[in-house]
Design an enzyme around this catalytic site. Structure first.
Site, PDB file in Angstrom:
ATOM      1  N   ARG A 208     -14.921   7.663   4.288  1.00 46.48           N
ATOM      2  CA  ARG A 208     -15.392   6.828   5.394  1.00 46.48           C
ATOM      3  C   ARG A 208     -14.334   6.861   6.482  1.00 46.48           C
ATOM      4  O   ARG A 208     -13.172   6.555   6.231  1.00 46.48           O
ATOM      5  CB  ARG A 208     -15.607   5.399   4.900  1.00 46.48           C
ATOM      6  CG  ARG A 208     -15.901   4.375   5.988  1.00 46.48           C
ATOM      7  CD  ARG A 208     -16.345   3.054   5.365  1.00 46.48           C
ATOM      8  NE  ARG A 208     -15.371   2.513   4.441  1.00 46.48           N
ATOM      9  CZ  ARG A 208     -14.651   1.426   4.658  1.00 46.48           C
ATOM     10  NH1 ARG A 208     -14.757   0.775   5.809  1.00 46.48           N
ATOM     11  NH2 ARG A 208     -13.808   0.979   3.761  1.00 46.48           N
TER      12      ARG A 208
ATOM     13  N   ARG B 124       0.851  -1.188   0.000  1.00 46.83           N
ATOM     14  CA  ARG B 124       0.000   0.000   0.000  1.00 46.83           C
ATOM     15  C   ARG B 124       0.888   1.239   0.000  1.00 46.83           C
ATOM     16  O   ARG B 124       2.088   1.171   0.250  1.00 46.83           O
ATOM     17  CB  ARG B 124      -0.897   0.016   1.237  1.00 46.83           C
ATOM     18  CG  ARG B 124      -1.898  -1.120   1.288  1.00 46.83           C
ATOM     19  CD  ARG B 124      -2.879  -0.881   2.410  1.00 46.83           C
ATOM     20  NE  ARG B 124      -3.823  -1.988   2.513  1.00 46.83           N
ATOM     21  CZ  ARG B 124      -5.020  -1.889   3.084  1.00 46.83           C
ATOM     22  NH1 ARG B 124      -5.404  -0.741   3.611  1.00 46.83           N
ATOM     23  NH2 ARG B 124      -5.825  -2.932   3.139  1.00 46.83           N
TER      24      ARG B 124
ATOM     25  N   ASP C 250     -17.092   4.308  11.022  1.00 49.53           N
ATOM     26  CA  ASP C 250     -16.928   2.855  11.073  1.00 49.53           C
ATOM     27  C   ASP C 250     -16.148   2.503  12.337  1.00 49.53           C
ATOM     28  O   ASP C 250     -14.939   2.738  12.420  1.00 49.53           O
ATOM     29  CB  ASP C 250     -16.185   2.376   9.826  1.00 49.53           C
ATOM     30  CG  ASP C 250     -16.118   0.861   9.726  1.00 49.53           C
ATOM     31  OD1 ASP C 250     -16.360   0.187  10.748  1.00 49.53           O
ATOM     32  OD2 ASP C 250     -15.794   0.353   8.643  1.00 49.53           O
TER      33      ASP C 250
ATOM     34  N   THR D 264     -15.757  -3.962   1.471  1.00 44.94           N
ATOM     35  CA  THR D 264     -14.432  -4.214   0.902  1.00 44.94           C
ATOM     36  C   THR D 264     -13.464  -4.657   1.985  1.00 44.94           C
ATOM     37  O   THR D 264     -13.622  -4.327   3.160  1.00 44.94           O
ATOM     38  CB  THR D 264     -13.864  -2.949   0.241  1.00 44.94           C
ATOM     39  OG1 THR D 264     -12.597  -3.221  -0.340  1.00 44.94           O
ATOM     40  CG2 THR D 264     -13.698  -1.827   1.259  1.00 44.94           C
ATOM     41  N   THR D 265     -12.469  -5.442   1.588  1.00 46.03           N
ATOM     42  CA  THR D 265     -11.280  -5.636   2.401  1.00 46.03           C
ATOM     43  C   THR D 265     -10.076  -5.064   1.674  1.00 46.03           C
ATOM     44  O   THR D 265      -8.947  -5.486   1.896  1.00 46.03           O
ATOM     45  CB  THR D 265     -11.072  -7.123   2.715  1.00 46.03           C
ATOM     46  OG1 THR D 265      -9.944  -7.263   3.581  1.00 46.03           O
ATOM     47  CG2 THR D 265     -10.830  -7.944   1.471  1.00 46.03           C
TER      48      THR D 265
ATOM     49  N   HIS E 217     -21.414  -5.731   8.479  1.00 50.10           N
ATOM     50  CA  HIS E 217     -20.964  -6.669   7.458  1.00 50.10           C
ATOM     51  C   HIS E 217     -21.687  -8.007   7.601  1.00 50.10           C
ATOM     52  O   HIS E 217     -22.088  -8.388   8.696  1.00 50.10           O
ATOM     53  CB  HIS E 217     -19.456  -6.906   7.571  1.00 50.10           C
ATOM     54  CG  HIS E 217     -18.630  -5.664   7.401  1.00 50.10           C
ATOM     55  ND1 HIS E 217     -18.516  -4.718   8.394  1.00 50.10           N
ATOM     56  CD2 HIS E 217     -17.894  -5.217   6.357  1.00 50.10           C
ATOM     57  CE1 HIS E 217     -17.722  -3.736   7.968  1.00 50.10           C
ATOM     58  NE2 HIS E 217     -17.342  -4.013   6.740  1.00 50.10           N
TER      59      HIS E 217
ATOM     60  N   TYR F 216     -12.703   5.427   9.820  1.00 50.20           N
ATOM     61  CA  TYR F 216     -12.560   4.401  10.848  1.00 50.20           C
ATOM     62  C   TYR F 216     -12.365   5.124  12.177  1.00 50.20           C
ATOM     63  O   TYR F 216     -11.335   5.774  12.395  1.00 50.20           O
ATOM     64  CB  TYR F 216     -11.363   3.517  10.554  1.00 50.20           C
ATOM     65  CG  TYR F 216     -11.559   2.526   9.434  1.00 50.20           C
ATOM     66  CD1 TYR F 216     -12.038   1.238   9.696  1.00 50.20           C
ATOM     67  CD2 TYR F 216     -11.271   2.854   8.121  1.00 50.20           C
ATOM     68  CE1 TYR F 216     -12.216   0.311   8.676  1.00 50.20           C
ATOM     69  CE2 TYR F 216     -11.446   1.940   7.085  1.00 50.20           C
ATOM     70  CZ  TYR F 216     -11.915   0.675   7.372  1.00 50.20           C
ATOM     71  OH  TYR F 216     -12.090  -0.226   6.361  1.00 50.20           O
TER      72      TYR F 216
ATOM     73  N   ASP G   4      -6.531 -10.114   0.317  1.00 49.49           N
ATOM     74  CA  ASP G   4      -6.176  -9.547   1.621  1.00 49.49           C
ATOM     75  C   ASP G   4      -6.108 -10.568   2.748  1.00 49.49           C
ATOM     76  O   ASP G   4      -6.825 -10.467   3.744  1.00 49.49           O
ATOM     77  CB  ASP G   4      -7.168  -8.434   1.964  1.00 49.49           C
ATOM     78  CG  ASP G   4      -6.697  -7.574   3.128  1.00 49.49           C
ATOM     79  OD1 ASP G   4      -5.532  -7.721   3.536  1.00 49.49           O
ATOM     80  OD2 ASP G   4      -7.474  -6.752   3.628  1.00 49.49           O
TER      81      ASP G   4
ATOM     82  N   HIS H 264      -4.312 -10.178   7.531  1.00 47.76           N
ATOM     83  CA  HIS H 264      -5.125  -9.644   8.617  1.00 47.76           C
ATOM     84  C   HIS H 264      -5.256 -10.704   9.694  1.00 47.76           C
ATOM     85  O   HIS H 264      -4.929 -11.868   9.497  1.00 47.76           O
ATOM     86  CB  HIS H 264      -6.511  -9.227   8.087  1.00 47.76           C
ATOM     87  CG  HIS H 264      -7.094  -8.071   8.823  1.00 47.76           C
ATOM     88  ND1 HIS H 264      -7.497  -8.140  10.140  1.00 47.76           N
ATOM     89  CD2 HIS H 264      -7.351  -6.799   8.423  1.00 47.76           C
ATOM     90  CE1 HIS H 264      -7.970  -6.972  10.520  1.00 47.76           C
ATOM     91  NE2 HIS H 264      -7.896  -6.141   9.505  1.00 47.76           N
TER      92      HIS H 264
ATOM     93  N   GLU I  12     -21.349   2.306  11.226  1.00 43.12           N
ATOM     94  CA  GLU I  12     -20.966   0.944  10.870  1.00 43.12           C
ATOM     95  C   GLU I  12     -20.321   0.208  12.049  1.00 43.12           C
ATOM     96  O   GLU I  12     -19.539   0.784  12.807  1.00 43.12           O
ATOM     97  CB  GLU I  12     -19.990   0.963   9.691  1.00 43.12           C
ATOM     98  CG  GLU I  12     -20.591   1.545   8.415  1.00 43.12           C
ATOM     99  CD  GLU I  12     -19.711   1.269   7.208  1.00 43.12           C
ATOM    100  OE1 GLU I  12     -19.615   0.099   6.792  1.00 43.12           O
ATOM    101  OE2 GLU I  12     -19.131   2.237   6.678  1.00 43.12           O
TER     102      GLU I  12
ATOM    103  N   TYR J 281     -15.278 -12.438  11.213  1.00 44.02           N
ATOM    104  CA  TYR J 281     -15.189 -11.380  10.210  1.00 44.02           C
ATOM    105  C   TYR J 281     -14.208 -11.736   9.096  1.00 44.02           C
ATOM    106  O   TYR J 281     -14.564 -11.789   7.920  1.00 44.02           O
ATOM    107  CB  TYR J 281     -14.777 -10.101  10.940  1.00 44.02           C
ATOM    108  CG  TYR J 281     -14.835  -8.823  10.148  1.00 44.02           C
ATOM    109  CD1 TYR J 281     -15.477  -8.738   8.929  1.00 44.02           C
ATOM    110  CD2 TYR J 281     -14.245  -7.664  10.659  1.00 44.02           C
ATOM    111  CE1 TYR J 281     -15.528  -7.537   8.237  1.00 44.02           C
ATOM    112  CE2 TYR J 281     -14.293  -6.471   9.979  1.00 44.02           C
ATOM    113  CZ  TYR J 281     -14.939  -6.403   8.762  1.00 44.02           C
ATOM    114  OH  TYR J 281     -14.981  -5.236   8.087  1.00 44.02           O
ATOM    115  N   TYR J 282     -12.953 -12.007   9.459  1.00 36.52           N
ATOM    116  CA  TYR J 282     -11.928 -12.328   8.461  1.00 36.52           C
ATOM    117  C   TYR J 282     -11.763 -13.843   8.377  1.00 36.52           C
ATOM    118  O   TYR J 282     -10.718 -14.398   8.700  1.00 36.52           O
ATOM    119  CB  TYR J 282     -10.606 -11.643   8.818  1.00 36.52           C
ATOM    120  CG  TYR J 282     -10.661 -10.145   8.636  1.00 36.52           C
ATOM    121  CD1 TYR J 282     -10.501  -9.570   7.386  1.00 36.52           C
ATOM    122  CD2 TYR J 282     -10.903  -9.306   9.723  1.00 36.52           C
ATOM    123  CE1 TYR J 282     -10.571  -8.191   7.220  1.00 36.52           C
ATOM    124  CE2 TYR J 282     -10.975  -7.927   9.559  1.00 36.52           C
ATOM    125  CZ  TYR J 282     -10.808  -7.379   8.304  1.00 36.52           C
ATOM    126  OH  TYR J 282     -10.883  -6.024   8.144  1.00 36.52           O
TER     127      TYR J 282
ATOM    128  N   ARG K 267      -3.608  -1.509   9.093  1.00 35.74           N
ATOM    129  CA  ARG K 267      -3.150  -1.571   7.707  1.00 35.74           C
ATOM    130  C   ARG K 267      -2.100  -0.522   7.388  1.00 35.74           C
ATOM    131  O   ARG K 267      -2.099   0.098   6.342  1.00 35.74           O
ATOM    132  CB  ARG K 267      -4.328  -1.404   6.738  1.00 35.74           C
ATOM    133  CG  ARG K 267      -5.663  -1.894   7.243  1.00 35.74           C
ATOM    134  CD  ARG K 267      -5.657  -3.347   7.673  1.00 35.74           C
ATOM    135  NE  ARG K 267      -5.746  -4.242   6.542  1.00 35.74           N
ATOM    136  CZ  ARG K 267      -5.160  -5.419   6.512  1.00 35.74           C
ATOM    137  NH1 ARG K 267      -4.450  -5.824   7.531  1.00 35.74           N
ATOM    138  NH2 ARG K 267      -5.277  -6.194   5.470  1.00 35.74           N
TER     139      ARG K 267
END
Length: 391
Positions: free
Chosen positions: A162, A15, A193, A296-297, A246, A164, A42, A45, A221, A89-90, A385
């Protein structure tokens, strides 16, 4: 037509923050010369365990070679039995199923000489409004860094963001005040979020603190811990803003529907296990008169293209969605990266075949890595991230 071989390629794409995300590129070969591509997105995580890709390839070849790729429902049933949902979640099993299911759709649409969007029901929209993510503040000095992100992305056409939130409320508040002072109504913060960081009472207090800076807020969220359905319901009853969560398993979606815990379902193929499952989740939401957004992830262009095909056909997609992953990376593994115009993700042209994505083999070779391990990444880096190493 039969599947003749399966290839899995691990890539590590940095990234702009410096954090390297690892993804698995899927190739499904057939005895008729067609190849379908997909993306297990991804893997970098939590939870902190890694899939052995060589072992995964052996297992998938045993399952898929000799199968008719048009038997999508049958193959998905077998995938669920081998990589079951875990209410997390992941969920790595969902990631695996997503990559295979997307490749099946790409392959079958190519065989039909049509696009994935046409194959799954056609299109009702030409573009999808999306937002750019502002990752959570841990320190006050990150406020100016994130304001600079807004400045740069606004110049590129992104006017919805958005945030976080919830890690450092002082910094969150300073950021929102800075956005409002500098941009006024030109920029919108579509959601706060909280990413399951706080219990619902703590989130409610945070909402009261941050919403005076309301810049077109559409939703709140993930305002409660994972699978806290009562917490979701409680906060939904105590705030005027729609609550979004989610969908990462059908059992979890059932519980949210049964308890009327949310207003908007955040649906992403990667979290629910592919286009086939994502369609089911979206249709369940539609039947219950609930809206949805595309989550999205932070996928690369293959995974984002799959979401664009999906989103083009959803009738209950009425809020700003999230898939801007390709904009976060220094590179990609395709010849023509997914592009955004004025803050919109454009749905694929009707003339494309399959997902409409062509792999760049040179780029794959450039980013290819051996495995899905994390090296010496810290928990903060995995959660936020970022490659920042502040204590």
């Amino acid at each position: 037509m039969k599947i003749s071989n399966v290839e899995l390629i691990v890539v590590g794409v940095p990234r702009y923050t410096g954090f390297v995300n690892k993804h698995v590129i899927v190739k499904l070969f057939t005895d008729e010369g067609l190849t379908g591509i997909g993306e297990m997105s991804d893997f970098s995580h939590l939870p902190r365990y890694a899939i052995d890709v060589r072992d995964l390839k052996v297992g998938l070849k045993q399952m898929l070679v000799g199968q008719n790729p048009f038997d999508i429902m049958k193959i998905n049933k077998e995938l669920v039995e081998n990589f079951p949902e875990s209410m997390y979640y992941y969920d790595k099993g969902n990631f695996v199923r997503n990559g295979i299911d997307n490749a099946l759709h790409d392959l079958c649409a190519k065989a039909l000489d049509t696009s994935v969007a046409e194959m799954i029901g056609g299109r009702i929209r030409e573009k999808i409004k999306v937002c750019y993510p502002i990752f959570r503040h841990r320190f006050m000095d990150e406020v100016e860094e994130n304001l600079d992100v807004v400045r740069k992305r606004y110049q590129q056409g992104f006017d919805v963001f958005r945030l976080y939130a919830g890690k450092n409320l002082d910094a969150d508040e300073a950021f929102l005040a800075g956005v409002k002072k500098e941009f006024g109504s030109k920029v919108k913060i579509k959601s706060l979020d909280f990413s399951h960081l706080l219990n619902w009472k703590e989130t409610l207090q945070a909402i009261k603190r941050l919403t005076p800076y309301d810049l077109g807020l559409e939703m709140i969220e993930s305002p409660a811990p994972r699978n806290d359905f009562e917490g979701l319901y409680n906060i939904r009853m105590k705030t005027d803003y729609p609550i979004s969560e989610h969908v990462w398993s059908f059992r979890q979606q059932y519980e949210m529907l049964r308890r009327d815990s949310v207003d908007i379902f955040n649906i992403s193929p990667i979290f629910i296990g592919g286009l086939t499952s994502a369609k089911k989740a979206a249709y369940a939401a539609e039947i219950a008169n609930k809206d949805c957004i595309l989550g999205t992830t932070q996928e690369l262009s293959i995974g984002t293209a799959a979401m664009a095909h999906l989103g083009s056909s959803l009738v209950n997609l009425r809020y700003t969605s999230d898939p801007t992953g390709p904009e976060l990376y220094v590179g990609d593994v395709v010849k023509d990266k997914i592009k955004y115009t004025n803050g919109y993700l454009h749905t694929p042209n009707r003339n494309v075949k399959g997902l409409g994505i062509e792999l760049d083999e040179a780029a794959i070779q450039k980013f290819q890595v051996e495995d899905l391990g994390w090296g010496d990444a810290t928990v903060h880096q995995l959660q936020d991230r970022t490659a920042l190493t502040k204590a």
